[in-house]
Design a protein around this motif. Structure first.
Motif, mmCIF file in Angstrom:
data_model
loop_
_atom_site.group_PDB
_atom_site.id
_atom_site.type_symbol
_atom_site.label_atom_id
_atom_site.label_comp_id
_atom_site.label_asym_id
_atom_site.label_seq_id
_atom_site.Cartn_x
_atom_site.Cartn_y
_atom_site.Cartn_z
ATOM 1 N N LEU A 12 44.363 29.974 33.699
ATOM 2 C CA LEU A 12 43.920 30.545 34.965
ATOM 3 C C LEU A 12 44.789 29.926 36.043
ATOM 4 O O LEU A 12 44.784 28.702 36.221
ATOM 5 N N ILE A 13 45.575 30.746 36.701
ATOM 6 C CA ILE A 13 46.489 30.271 37.736
ATOM 7 C C ILE A 13 46.106 30.929 39.052
ATOM 8 O O ILE A 13 45.989 32.153 39.132
ATOM 9 N N GLU A 14 45.925 30.112 40.065
ATOM 10 C CA GLU A 14 45.632 30.610 41.405
ATOM 11 C C GLU A 14 46.710 30.085 42.336
ATOM 12 O O GLU A 14 47.044 28.900 42.308
ATOM 13 N N VAL A 15 47.278 30.968 43.132
ATOM 14 C CA VAL A 15 48.396 30.616 44.004
ATOM 15 C C VAL A 15 47.979 30.783 45.456
ATOM 16 O O VAL A 15 47.400 31.808 45.834
ATOM 17 N N GLY A 35 50.035 25.986 43.836
ATOM 18 C CA GLY A 35 49.274 26.681 42.810
ATOM 19 C C GLY A 35 48.355 25.705 42.095
ATOM 20 O O GLY A 35 48.612 24.502 42.051
ATOM 21 N N PHE A 36 47.284 26.255 41.536
ATOM 22 C CA PHE A 36 46.322 25.468 40.784
ATOM 23 C C PHE A 36 46.138 26.133 39.437
ATOM 24 O O PHE A 36 46.072 27.362 39.347
ATOM 25 N N GLY A 37 46.059 25.338 38.384
ATOM 26 C CA GLY A 37 45.918 25.918 37.065
ATOM 27 C C GLY A 37 44.974 25.151 36.168
ATOM 28 O O GLY A 37 44.835 23.929 36.279
ATOM 29 N N GLU A 38 44.327 25.897 35.293
ATOM 30 C CA GLU A 38 43.575 25.349 34.173
ATOM 31 C C GLU A 38 44.163 26.001 32.936
ATOM 32 O O GLU A 38 44.085 27.219 32.765
#
Length: 170
Positions: free
Chosen positions: A76-79, A84-87
């Motif tokens: 799951l990548i949020e930009v 960016g943030f990822g799990e």
């Protein structure tokens, strides 16, 4: 950020995740170093420090293993602009020798990441590893020794994936 820019950013981050894992499995320290910004931080529980110091730690640790394979699952990548943030889910296989016996250590978990884009390039700014479960089993692939024609993976230049000149004419 429009939809196309978001798609390009996420693709670059997924490629970053793959290069990190390849560098780890093939014991390619430079490839793994290139995934971290010079000021990146890490927290793996067993190691906390800079990204570059972690690479040295991990490469040294994995040299003692007979083989490794890290698989990336869903991510799951949020930009948000240049951050960016990822799990990222992972499944890690380690062939180790304990008391003269080959054992398979399998660890599954997730990376919780912060990525930063600087001068158009995405790299890790922070990486944390969370372990969700693990197991240790006797190695069970002895049957491969009885098969002919099996091409086994290797580390570094010995692995076919590193032999680009061979692959060009294969």
């Amino acid at each position: 950020m429009d939809a196309l820019e978001l798609l390009i950013a996420k693709d670059a981050i997924r490629d970053l995740q793959s290069r990190y894992m390849r560098g780890q499995d093939r014991l390619d320290a430079q490839m793994q170093h290139d995934c971290f910004w010079p000021d990146a931080t890490t927290d793996y529980g067993i190691f906390k420090g800079s990204g570059h110091d972690f690479v040295a730690f991990a490469q040294d640790l994995l040299k003692g293993h007979k083989a490794n394979q890290h698989l990336i699952g869903q991510s799951l990548i949020e930009v948000e602009g240049d951050i960016g943030f990822g799990e990222v889910y992972y499944f890690a296989f380690h062939r180790v020798e304990i008391d003269g016996q080959d054992r398979d250590m399998i660890i599954a978990g997730r990376y919780v990441d912060r990525y930063e884009r600087r001068d158009g390039v995405w790299k890790f700014a922070h990486r944390t590893e969370l372990v969700d479960w693990g197991r240790m089993d006797p190695a069970a692939d002895g049957f491969l020794a009885d098969l002919t024609g099996i091409l086994m993976g290797a580390r570094g230049a010995e692995d076919r994936s590193s032999q680009r000149d061979w692959l060009r004419t294969a």
